[in-house]
Motif scaffolding. Sequence first.
Motif, mmCIF file in Angstrom:
data_model
loop_
_atom_site.group_PDB
_atom_site.id
_atom_site.type_symbol
_atom_site.label_atom_id
_atom_site.label_comp_id
_atom_site.label_asym_id
_atom_site.label_seq_id
_atom_site.Cartn_x
_atom_site.Cartn_y
_atom_site.Cartn_z
ATOM 1 N N ALA A 143 0.683 -1.164 0.112
ATOM 2 C CA ALA A 143 0.124 0.091 -0.197
ATOM 3 C C ALA A 143 0.493 1.432 -0.580
ATOM 4 O O ALA A 143 0.547 1.886 -0.669
ATOM 5 C CB ALA A 143 -1.160 0.027 1.188
ATOM 6 N N VAL A 144 2.027 1.319 1.060
ATOM 7 C CA VAL A 144 2.700 2.372 0.950
ATOM 8 C C VAL A 144 3.548 2.802 -0.369
ATOM 9 O O VAL A 144 3.848 4.111 -0.595
ATOM 10 C CB VAL A 144 3.797 2.290 2.157
ATOM 11 N N HIS A 145 3.651 1.313 -1.182
ATOM 12 C CA HIS A 145 4.409 2.150 -2.413
ATOM 13 C C HIS A 145 3.768 2.419 -3.161
ATOM 14 O O HIS A 145 3.979 3.374 -4.295
ATOM 15 C CB HIS A 145 4.969 0.154 -2.578
ATOM 16 N N ALA A 146 2.287 2.201 -2.778
ATOM 17 C CA ALA A 146 1.839 2.477 -4.574
ATOM 18 C C ALA A 146 1.327 4.081 -3.747
ATOM 19 O O ALA A 146 1.019 4.661 -5.222
ATOM 20 C CB ALA A 146 0.139 1.553 -4.342
ATOM 21 N N ILE A 147 1.258 4.011 -3.232
ATOM 22 C CA ILE A 147 1.203 5.542 -2.900
ATOM 23 C C ILE A 147 1.917 6.247 -3.101
ATOM 24 O O ILE A 147 1.707 7.467 -3.512
ATOM 25 C CB ILE A 147 0.120 6.086 -1.286
ATOM 26 N N ARG A 148 3.074 5.779 -2.007
ATOM 27 C CA ARG A 148 4.596 6.884 -2.308
ATOM 28 C C ARG A 148 4.526 6.764 -4.231
ATOM 29 O O ARG A 148 4.509 8.448 -4.895
ATOM 30 C CB ARG A 148 5.049 6.406 -1.554
ATOM 31 N N GLU A 149 4.620 5.943 -4.678
ATOM 32 C CA GLU A 149 4.421 5.970 -6.064
ATOM 33 C C GLU A 149 3.755 7.206 -6.798
ATOM 34 O O GLU A 149 4.764 7.643 -7.869
ATOM 35 C CB GLU A 149 4.500 4.039 -7.135
ATOM 36 N N ALA A 150 2.784 7.521 -6.709
ATOM 37 C CA ALA A 150 2.033 8.275 -7.491
ATOM 38 C C ALA A 150 1.838 9.607 -6.633
ATOM 39 O O ALA A 150 1.369 10.831 -7.301
ATOM 40 C CB ALA A 150 0.237 7.369 -7.144
ATOM 41 N N CYS A 151 2.052 9.398 -5.542
ATOM 42 C CA CYS A 151 2.387 10.909 -5.385
ATOM 43 C C CYS A 151 3.999 11.597 -5.489
ATOM 44 O O CYS A 151 4.006 12.684 -5.814
ATOM 45 C CB CYS A 151 2.902 10.895 -3.739
ATOM 46 N N GLU A 152 5.000 10.718 -5.916
ATOM 47 C CA GLU A 152 6.049 11.471 -6.290
ATOM 48 C C GLU A 152 6.206 11.992 -7.748
ATOM 49 O O GLU A 152 6.835 12.875 -8.064
ATOM 50 C CB GLU A 152 7.523 9.816 -6.540
ATOM 51 N N LYS A 153 4.993 11.527 -8.359
ATOM 52 C CA LYS A 153 5.038 12.368 -9.598
ATOM 53 C C LYS A 153 4.088 13.922 -9.495
ATOM 54 O O LYS A 153 5.123 14.672 -10.204
ATOM 55 C CB LYS A 153 3.876 11.889 -10.428
#
Length: 306
Positions: A294-304
């Motif tokens: 979950a953390v990976h998915a959220i961080r990946e989206a937010c980094e954009k």
Amino acid sequence: MSRIPRNSVAVIGGGGNVGAAIAFSLIAKSVPAEVLIVDVAEKAAKGQALDISDASFMMPGTCRQATFQEAGQSDVIIITAGARQQPGEPRSNLIDRNYKIIKSIMDSLKPIKSTAKILVVSNPVDVLTDIAQKVSGLPREQVIGSGTYLDSGRLRNALSNITGVSPTSIHAYMLGEHGDNQFTGWSSARIGGHPLLEHPKMHDIELDSIYTGIQRKAYEIIDAKGSTYYGIGICAATIAEALLNNTSQVFPVTNYIEKYGCYMSWPAAIGSDGVEQSFDVKLNDEEAKKLETAVHAIREACEKYE
């Protein structure tokens, strides 16, 4: 003597079903606040405000249509506006479209009151809360999302039906991401201080079936009536009430967790300053892996959107 309450809650997107449900819930819960309905669809906002104001004659709250500038000076600003995901549309496209909407809203609200608290309800809520905080410039503790509060309510209702215990006395959460990567915190679930899974009526229960039922419920509602709004309406109104009344209640809301470096749906105490404190949650190895996903998915989206 004016009847207008001292506190104000602005509902951005209040002309729609979700926004109107939140506004009505605030009035029906007897929250002593002026509820401001704001929407680019001004006619719809006017109609909702007039209708909801009719319900306020015997309540301490009031309701009226307002401008974005007025909303920016509110004590609590609730964001419900956003694009809906179209059939077959990639989630990344939805985030891109909602990024533009959130940025436009924040620009319209400025100058935003420095002590205002922003509550994001629009989806994907964990990512959009991160975006709202960055664009608004407010401290992280003052910008939160509705997170998995509604999902956790559905979980507690299901567990109540099994155990015969009131949902309000069952402490169990859906955690991580409000979306495909959420998971149930079975290890931390309690009834009366005892582990939930040790309750005699839970011994032969298939846990995955409970999770699946929760995941499918929103789709079932949408298929039957087009959208969901009453459940999230009462959840958002309850969070706003905690912000206004400094109740320090614990909700599984989207809040920034320093340990993981991102916004995520996690239990936090909510008061007049926003997030007062967040809590460590006991997880087993399987749940910890789901949290990492979950953390990976959220961080990946937010980094954009750095």
